[in-house]
Design a protein around this motif. Structure first.
Motif, PDB file in Angstrom:
ATOM      1  N   PRO A  42       0.755  -1.236   0.160  1.00 44.05           N
ATOM      2  CA  PRO A  42       0.087  -0.020   0.092  1.00 44.05           C
ATOM      3  C   PRO A  42       0.779   1.239  -0.021  1.00 44.05           C
ATOM      4  O   PRO A  42       0.269   2.289  -0.150  1.00 44.05           O
ATOM      5  CB  PRO A  42      -0.848  -0.041   1.343  1.00 44.05           C
ATOM      6  N   ALA A  43       2.095   1.246   0.360  1.00 44.01           N
ATOM      7  CA  ALA A  43       2.984   2.230   0.489  1.00 44.01           C
ATOM      8  C   ALA A  43       4.626   1.931   0.125  1.00 44.01           C
ATOM      9  O   ALA A  43       5.036   0.795   0.243  1.00 44.01           O
ATOM     10  CB  ALA A  43       2.653   3.153   1.365  1.00 44.01           C
ATOM     11  N   LEU A  44       5.224   2.706  -0.327  1.00 45.98           N
ATOM     12  CA  LEU A  44       6.560   2.464  -0.290  1.00 45.98           C
ATOM     13  C   LEU A  44       7.633   3.440   0.361  1.00 45.98           C
ATOM     14  O   LEU A  44       7.111   4.559   0.543  1.00 45.98           O
ATOM     15  CB  LEU A  44       7.067   2.347  -1.782  1.00 45.98           C
ATOM     16  N   ALA A  45       8.740   3.004   0.837  1.00 50.47           N
ATOM     17  CA  ALA A  45       9.784   4.067   1.266  1.00 50.47           C
ATOM     18  C   ALA A  45      11.117   3.765   0.563  1.00 50.47           C
ATOM     19  O   ALA A  45      11.766   2.753   0.827  1.00 50.47           O
ATOM     20  CB  ALA A  45       9.994   3.516   2.873  1.00 50.47           C
ATOM     21  N   THR A  46      11.800   4.726   0.122  1.00 53.23           N
ATOM     22  CA  THR A  46      12.827   4.681  -0.693  1.00 53.23           C
ATOM     23  C   THR A  46      14.146   4.722   0.361  1.00 53.23           C
ATOM     24  O   THR A  46      13.943   5.500   1.524  1.00 53.23           O
ATOM     25  CB  THR A  46      13.160   6.092  -1.709  1.00 53.23           C
ATOM     26  N   PRO A  47      15.148   3.764  -0.002  1.00 54.45           N
ATOM     27  CA  PRO A  47      16.148   3.953   0.772  1.00 54.45           C
ATOM     28  C   PRO A  47      17.389   4.735   0.214  1.00 54.45           C
ATOM     29  O   PRO A  47      17.674   4.519  -1.074  1.00 54.45           O
ATOM     30  CB  PRO A  47      16.742   2.334   0.732  1.00 54.45           C
ATOM     31  N   SER A  48      18.189   5.571   0.913  1.00 56.22           N
ATOM     32  CA  SER A  48      18.934   6.583   0.245  1.00 56.22           C
ATOM     33  C   SER A  48      20.238   5.465  -0.452  1.00 56.22           C
ATOM     34  O   SER A  48      20.719   5.880  -1.341  1.00 56.22           O
ATOM     35  CB  SER A  48      19.338   7.477   1.250  1.00 56.22           C
ATOM     36  N   ALA A  49      20.509   4.590   0.294  1.00 54.58           N
ATOM     37  CA  ALA A  49      21.916   3.516   0.022  1.00 54.58           C
ATOM     38  C   ALA A  49      21.198   3.035  -1.437  1.00 54.58           C
ATOM     39  O   ALA A  49      22.145   2.897  -2.191  1.00 54.58           O
ATOM     40  CB  ALA A  49      22.177   2.872   0.837  1.00 54.58           C
ATOM     41  N   GLY A  50      20.198   2.219  -1.661  1.00 51.99           N
ATOM     42  CA  GLY A  50      19.878   1.776  -2.560  1.00 51.99           C
ATOM     43  C   GLY A  50      19.608   2.661  -3.795  1.00 51.99           C
ATOM     44  O   GLY A  50      19.960   2.374  -5.075  1.00 51.99           O
ATOM     45  N   VAL A  51      19.060   4.030  -3.589  1.00 47.51           N
ATOM     46  CA  VAL A  51      19.087   4.760  -4.621  1.00 47.51           C
ATOM     47  C   VAL A  51      20.418   5.327  -5.008  1.00 47.51           C
ATOM     48  O   VAL A  51      20.621   5.266  -6.332  1.00 47.51           O
ATOM     49  CB  VAL A  51      18.097   6.012  -4.317  1.00 47.51           C
ATOM     50  N   ALA A  52      21.248   5.433  -4.093  1.00 46.42           N
ATOM     51  CA  ALA A  52      22.411   6.008  -4.603  1.00 46.42           C
ATOM     52  C   ALA A  52      23.063   4.894  -5.410  1.00 46.42           C
ATOM     53  O   ALA A  52      23.942   5.062  -6.391  1.00 46.42           O
ATOM     54  CB  ALA A  52      23.407   6.346  -3.289  1.00 46.42           C
ATOM     55  N   ALA A  53      23.088   3.489  -4.862  1.00 42.96           N
ATOM     56  CA  ALA A  53      23.914   2.553  -5.775  1.00 42.96           C
ATOM     57  C   ALA A  53      23.420   2.315  -7.188  1.00 42.96           C
ATOM     58  O   ALA A  53      24.013   2.123  -8.191  1.00 42.96           O
ATOM     59  CB  ALA A  53      23.570   1.343  -5.101  1.00 42.96           C
TER      60      ALA A  53
END
Length: 241
Positions: free
Chosen positions: A40-51
């Motif tokens: 129902p919702a999502l939460a971005t991870p800074s480390a995953g986005v950076a990678a």
């Protein structure tokens, strides 16, 4: 009901064995996969986005991170909360404006600065209070507590920080990497929703088990992105055979 109100409602009145599970998309394609799976919702991870952008964790800077969050939020119809590290040194007004402009309904804000140094808890609480005041209910603020990462790991210190942050207006607190056996103590000492990190690679508790220990919601950090990379390596290894 607005999108942020919908997101906030997802944290309320949850059963102990039913925490809110928020997968962490690192790009638009992964966000669509999670949304299509019914989360129902999502939460971005800074480390995953950076990678995904070719950077080490903490090295993207604000412009790249907000642009990535905007692409993710545009790709799905479910609420998206964004990990914006320690706020990139932005004033509360600019931070809130950029989060809303990217389409985020919430954010993680950590209480350590680059280099792994814990911030003064009172100064950070003041910053959170300003962010919450400017947001005026338009963002769900998840205050990350880094005592188990960069501090001495004392649960009482974590509770002290968490209490200050909720008093400042934070909607949720996130004692990242808190040992599972400490979660009941944190749950007893903290008002409001409690975020726990599920570690995918070490045989740790499942999201349901974390809920029984006191977690209101469960996130995965960069764990899902790293799992995807590992699966891609396996696929790639067989391409030449």
């Amino acid at each position: 009901m607005s999108t942020v109100e919908e997101f906030r409602a997802l944290h309320l009145r949850r059963a102990e064995d039913d925490p809110l599970i928020l997968p962490g998309p690192w790009d638009a394609a992964s966000a669509r996969v999670f949304a299509e799976a019914g989360f129902p919702a999502l939460a971005t991870p800074s480390a995953g986005v950076a990678a995904s952008l070719g950077y080490a964790d903490g090295a993207t800077g604000a412009d790249l991170m907000f642009a990535a969050v905007a692409r993710i939020a545009r790709a799905v119809d479910v609420p998206v909360s964004a990990d914006v590290e320690d706020g990139y040194g932005l004033a509360p007004e600019e931070l809130v404006e950029r989060l809303l402009g990217a389409g985020a309904v919430g954010c993680n804000l950590e209480d350590s600065q680059p280099g792994g140094i814990l911030k003064d808890q009172h100064e950070h609480a003041e910053y959170l209070a300003e962010v919450c005041s400017v947001a005026a209910g338009r963002l769900f603020v998840n205050a990350r507590v880094d005592t188990f990462v960069h501090g001495d790991g004392d649960p009482e210190r974590a509770v002290e920080r968490a209490t200050l942050y909720t008093a400042a207006g934070a909607d949720c607190v996130y004692p990242i990497l808190a040992p599972p056996d400490v979660l009941p103590l944190l749950r007893a000492g903290v008002e409001g929703p409690l975020n726990a990190l599920a570690l995918l690679d070490d045989g740790g508790p499942s999201p349901t088990a974390l809920g029984r220990l006191g977690a209101t919601r469960v996130t995965f950090g960069p764990g899902l992105q790293r799992r995807a990379v590992a699966a891609l390596r396996e696929i790639t290894a067989g391409l030449g055979s």
